[in-house]
Design a protein around this motif. Structure first.
Motif, short mmCIF file in Angstrom:
data_model
loop_
_atom_site.label_atom_id
_atom_site.label_comp_id
_atom_site.label_asym_id
_atom_site.label_seq_id
_atom_site.Cartn_x
_atom_site.Cartn_y
_atom_site.Cartn_z
N SER A 7 0.83 -1.21 -0.01
CA SER A 7 0.00 -0.15 -0.05
C SER A 7 1.09 1.13 -0.20
CB SER A 7 -0.96 -0.18 1.16
OG SER A 7 -0.16 -0.18 2.43
N GLY A 8 0.25 2.37 -0.49
CA GLY A 8 0.85 3.45 -0.53
C GLY A 8 -0.21 4.77 -0.26
N ILE A 9 0.09 5.77 -0.69
CA ILE A 9 -1.03 6.97 -0.83
C ILE A 9 -1.28 7.26 -2.03
CG2 ILE A 9 -0.97 9.54 -0.18
CD1 ILE A 9 1.58 9.01 1.40
N PRO A 10 -2.77 7.31 -2.12
CA PRO A 10 -3.28 7.44 -3.47
C PRO A 10 -3.54 8.88 -3.71
CG PRO A 10 -5.02 6.86 -1.94
CD PRO A 10 -3.66 6.61 -0.93
N VAL A 11 -2.97 9.39 -4.78
CA VAL A 11 -2.96 10.62 -5.09
C VAL A 11 -3.59 11.01 -6.42
CG1 VAL A 11 -0.87 11.50 -3.79
CG2 VAL A 11 -0.46 10.51 -5.98
N SER A 12 -4.01 10.11 -7.05
CA SER A 12 -4.83 10.35 -8.15
C SER A 12 -5.80 9.25 -8.56
CB SER A 12 -3.99 10.53 -9.59
OG SER A 12 -4.72 11.07 -10.67
N VAL A 221 0.21 -5.85 -12.69
CA VAL A 221 -0.10 -5.40 -11.37
C VAL A 221 -1.43 -4.43 -11.58
CG1 VAL A 221 1.96 -4.95 -10.36
CG2 VAL A 221 1.20 -3.16 -11.62
N ILE A 222 -2.07 -4.51 -10.65
CA ILE A 222 -3.42 -3.53 -10.45
C ILE A 222 -3.25 -2.43 -9.54
CG2 ILE A 222 -5.67 -3.35 -9.70
CD1 ILE A 222 -6.17 -6.30 -10.11
N ILE A 223 -3.27 -1.20 -10.07
CA ILE A 223 -3.18 0.05 -9.17
C ILE A 223 -4.65 0.58 -8.76
CG2 ILE A 223 -2.24 2.40 -9.24
CD1 ILE A 223 -0.18 -0.07 -9.74
N ASP A 224 -4.79 0.59 -7.41
CA ASP A 224 -6.12 1.14 -7.13
C ASP A 224 -6.07 2.51 -6.56
OD1 ASP A 224 -8.32 1.74 -5.62
OD2 ASP A 224 -8.76 -0.23 -4.73
N GLY A 225 -6.16 3.49 -7.55
CA GLY A 225 -5.83 4.75 -7.06
C GLY A 225 -6.79 5.47 -6.41
N PHE A 226 -7.97 4.51 -5.83
CA PHE A 226 -8.83 4.93 -4.87
C PHE A 226 -8.44 4.69 -3.40
CE2 PHE A 226 -11.42 3.87 -8.69
CZ PHE A 226 -11.63 5.21 -9.02
N LYS A 227 -8.06 3.52 -3.26
CA LYS A 227 -7.70 3.01 -1.94
C LYS A 227 -6.23 2.89 -1.51
CE LYS A 227 -11.75 0.62 -0.50
NZ LYS A 227 -12.43 0.24 -1.38
N GLY A 228 -5.42 3.23 -2.67
CA GLY A 228 -4.11 3.22 -2.42
C GLY A 228 -3.39 1.96 -2.20
N LYS A 229 -3.68 0.99 -3.28
CA LYS A 229 -3.17 -0.33 -3.20
C LYS A 229 -2.37 -0.63 -4.53
CE LYS A 229 -6.94 -2.43 -1.91
NZ LYS A 229 -7.85 -3.61 -1.73
N VAL A 230 -1.51 -1.56 -4.55
CA VAL A 230 -0.66 -2.23 -5.67
C VAL A 230 -0.95 -3.62 -5.26
CG1 VAL A 230 1.29 -2.65 -7.08
CG2 VAL A 230 0.96 -0.21 -5.84
N ILE A 231 -1.59 -4.15 -6.29
CA ILE A 231 -1.87 -5.47 -6.30
C ILE A 231 -0.95 -6.29 -7.32
CG2 ILE A 231 -3.55 -7.58 -6.28
CD1 ILE A 231 -5.74 -5.14 -5.73
N ILE A 232 0.04 -7.10 -6.56
CA ILE A 232 0.89 -7.62 -7.53
C ILE A 232 0.42 -9.26 -7.88
CG2 ILE A 232 3.52 -8.36 -7.80
CD1 ILE A 232 3.77 -6.33 -5.23
N ALA A 233 0.76 -9.72 -9.19
CA ALA A 233 0.04 -10.92 -9.64
C ALA A 233 -1.34 -11.06 -9.10
CB ALA A 233 1.16 -11.96 -9.10
N PRO A 234 -2.15 -10.14 -9.47
CA PRO A 234 -3.65 -10.47 -9.24
C PRO A 234 -4.32 -11.80 -9.68
CG PRO A 234 -3.73 -8.82 -10.84
CD PRO A 234 -1.97 -9.27 -10.60
N ASP A 235 -5.24 -12.23 -8.74
CA ASP A 235 -5.97 -13.63 -9.61
C ASP A 235 -6.92 -13.28 -10.41
OD1 ASP A 235 -8.14 -12.85 -7.93
OD2 ASP A 235 -7.34 -13.98 -6.14
N ASP A 236 -7.75 -14.10 -11.09
CA ASP A 236 -8.89 -13.97 -11.81
C ASP A 236 -9.86 -13.07 -11.45
OD1 ASP A 236 -6.95 -15.03 -13.86
OD2 ASP A 236 -8.24 -17.01 -13.94
N GLU A 237 -10.28 -13.27 -10.25
CA GLU A 237 -11.50 -12.79 -9.90
C GLU A 237 -11.00 -11.29 -9.40
OE1 GLU A 237 -12.86 -15.26 -6.54
OE2 GLU A 237 -14.10 -13.54 -5.83
N GLU A 238 -9.88 -11.17 -8.93
CA GLU A 238 -9.50 -9.74 -8.72
C GLU A 238 -9.59 -8.94 -10.10
OE1 GLU A 238 -6.85 -9.01 -4.80
OE2 GLU A 238 -6.13 -10.38 -6.46
N LEU A 239 -9.22 -9.39 -11.12
CA LEU A 239 -8.66 -8.84 -12.31
C LEU A 239 -10.36 -8.37 -12.93
CD1 LEU A 239 -6.11 -11.00 -14.14
CD2 LEU A 239 -5.97 -8.47 -13.53
N ALA A 240 -11.08 -9.40 -12.69
CA ALA A 240 -12.53 -9.15 -13.30
C ALA A 240 -13.25 -8.19 -12.35
CB ALA A 240 -13.38 -10.45 -12.92
#
Ligand code: PEP
Ligand code: MG
Length: 602
Positions: A7-12, A221-240
């Motif tokens: 996680s980190g700080i979401p800025v956009s 990776v998935i970047i969630d710029g709302f919650k400030g998360k970097v999801i590395i190697a996401p699973d299929d459900e997360e991608l969907a």
């Protein structure tokens, strides 16, 4: 590779799904220091030479992709190529390999340290400051020695740019069309990366301290710029799930943009002007497309940062005149140079300052470089004949600077008058209120100028004593701190007492959790990243002044920031659930983020 979330700080705001590409990584602690067996010295020297050649090829490729209109960027790259070709650094490093049997990385470190010593003995600051360019070039070679690629423009497709740190100077050489998000290990809530990402309309995160340890080039990776998360190697459900959220965000954005030409007016008829903050001339179209009622902050330093030579007066006149003409009759507030701190210009180099945020920046820098300053002042005055330009001085600490800046402006006016060159004698003059001292004397300052603009990015930094670019203290960056709110209110009241307009142009202006409170204070204008305008206008339209005033009253009774954040979270989330699904807030508002952590993020 196992799934992991950091996680980190979401800025956009926004979601990005794609491959990671590092444009730089911290070299600290990663450069091996070994001695080389005599038999392998030849090979080591070849490795060193190869890294120099590869770094040069990389630089040339970057240079070839820079569009012609950005000639100055080419100059920066050319000067780096010249440093690479200078036989001194390579020669000295080779000597360390040959004579001391050091490996290439270590030998290069030693060669640079020698050079640094020699440079620091020189009295010429300009030459000493060139050392920064040398360091940038050497880092590029070191990265090659570690087998890392640093030319983002060479890659196929669009990527998520990752970096240890990204300065404005780093970003000018990136090809924006290939970037779908930014993730940076360093940085705080209002650092440059977020401002730029919001302008580009892509998600961004800063302060992701685990980034370099956990993510490799090419990782999905998935970047969630709302919650400030970097999801590395996401699973299929997360991608969907994230694909679906991306689509919903897109639909939301389209729906708000459709209404963006409606005024920012509350249900009970209170009107707030909604303007844009821009850094580059090219953003003017984005302002108009998003319903901006003008430009409330033109950060003019960006057209200086991107070049090695100072722009001349004619170039500036053309830039400001074109901008004002395209936006006319909308208003354009041109802020004079805010160079210094993290925004330095190749021409001057970075000043040697222990504490640059408190150093010779903005108006202080301009007042100590009056000739450079007057070129800009004359250019703004000459462009003012278009009729919709206002001028604004940044980082004013008290009366003395306002008086000094206005005296230089008067000199510029006299020079133009003597030369028979026209200007608008009634061009409004304003100042930014971004230092606590300016807040305290706002009642005096209000008599000297035509308007105020509150720069909360810096005001929060200076009043709460936290570096806005430092992620270690970003948990203390609290826009709704009772002290900050009182300061903003004091400035608004002082301005209105004197009958002048007051705007707010820090990132707080685009935070839907903060906007109703600012409206309760009766702020006249809000100025923000252009793409935030439609959403904020919608928030304003869904609100009544009565409820803003009531919220402000309750907020001002709270004695801690956590009480305020809780109150605001409860009240505002119920009111605008849709808007709040799709924003990044400066407030620590999310369940996953502690509201008031007692210890900094590691
Ligand atoms: C501010 O300080 O709030 C501001 C708008 O100026 P900048 O972010 O350019 O320092
Ligand atoms: Mg500022």
């Amino acid at each position: 590779m196992a799934r992991q979330v950091i996680s980190g700080i979401p800025v956009s705001a926004g979601i990005a799904i794609g491959k990671a590409f590092f444009v730089n990584r911290s070299l600290r602690g990663r450069l091996p220091r070994q001695t080389v067996a005599s038999a392998l010295i030849g090979e080591e020297i070849e490795r060193l030479e190869r890294a120099f050649v590869e770094a040069e090829t990389e630089l040339m490729a970057i240079r070839d992709r820079i569009p012609d209109e950005l000639q100055e960027h080419k100059h920066i790259i050319n000067s780096h190529v010249m440093i690479l070709k200078d036989p001194k650094i390579l020669g000295s490093a080779k000597k360390y390999v040959n004579e001391h049997q050091l490996n290439a990385e270590w030998a290069l470190e030693k060669a640079v340290a020698d050079l640094e010593k020699a440079f620091s003995a020189l009295h010429d600051t300009y030459i000493r400051e060139r050392m920064q360019d040398v360091q940038a070039v050497v880092e590029r070679v070191q990265s090659r020695l570690l087998g890392e690629q640093r030319d983002a423009s060479a890659i196929e497709g669009r990527v998520i740019i990752m970096a240890h740190d990204l300065t404005p100077a780093d970003t000018v050489v990136l090809d924006v069309n290939k970037i779908i998000a930014f993730v940076v290990a360093m940085g705080g809530k209002t650092s440059h990366t977020g401002i730029m990402a919001r302008t580009m309309g892509i998600p961004a995160m800063v302060g992701v301290s685990e980034l370099e340890a956990e993510v490799s080039d090419g990782d999905l990776v998935i970047i969630d710029g709302f919650k400030g998360k970097v999801i590395i190697a996401p699973d299929d459900e997360e991608l969907a799930t994230y694909h679906e959220l991306q689509v919903r965000f897109d639909v939301y954005q389209r729906s708000v943009v459709k209404e963006c030409l409606l005024p920012g007016e509350t249900s009970d008829g209170y009107r707030v002007k909604v303007l844009a903050n821009i850094e580059l001339f090219e953003e003017v179209a984005v302002v108009i497309d998003n319903g901006g009622e003008g430009v409330g902050l033109y950060r003019t330093e960006y057209s200086y940062i991107s070049r090695t030579e100072l722009p001349n007066e004619e170039e500036l006149v053309e830039e400001y005149t074109d901008m004002a003409s395209i936006l006319s009759p909308r208003r354009v507030v041109i802020r004079t140079l805010d160079l210094g701190a993290d925004k330095f210009m190749a021409h001057f180099g970075k000043l040697e300052e222990g504490n640059p945020a408190m150093g010779l920046r903005a108006i202080r820098f301009c007042l100590t470089h009056p000739e450079l300053f007057k070129i800009q002042l004359r250019a703004i005055l000459r462009a003012s004949v278009v009729g919709n330009i206002s001028l604004m001085f940044p980082m004013i600490s008290g009366m003395r600077e306002v008086v000094a800046a206005k005296a230089l402006l008067d000199e510029a006016r006299t020079e133009l008058r003597n030369a028979g060159i026209p200007y608008d004698p009634d061009m409004p003059i304003g100042i930014m209120i971004e230092l606590p001292s300016a807040v305290m004397v706002a009642e005096f300052l209000a008599k000297e100028v035509d308007f105020f603009s509150i720069g909360t990015n810096d005001l929060i930094q200076y009043s709460l004593g936290i570096d806005r670019t430092n992620h270690h203290v970003s948990y203390l960056y609290q826009p709704l701190h009772p002290a900050v709110l009182r300061m903003i209110k004091q400035v608004v009241d002082a301005a209105h007492q004197e009958g002048i307009e007051v705007s707010l142009c820090g990132e707080v202006a685009s935070d839907p959790y903060c906007v109703p409170i600012l409206m309760g204070m009766q702020i006249d204008c809000l100025s923000m990243s252009p793409k935030a305008i439609p959403g904020i206008k919608r928030v304003i339209r869904q609100t009544s002044m009565e409820e803003c005033k009531s919220l402000l009253r309750q907020v001002l009774e709270c004695n801690t920031v956590s009480k305020i954040n809780k109150l605001v979270k409860q009240t505002i989330f119920q009111r605008y659930p849709e808007e709040l699904t799709f924003v990044t807030s400066l407030l620590d508002i999310d369940e996953g983020v502690p509201e008031h952590p007692l210890r900094p993020a590691s």
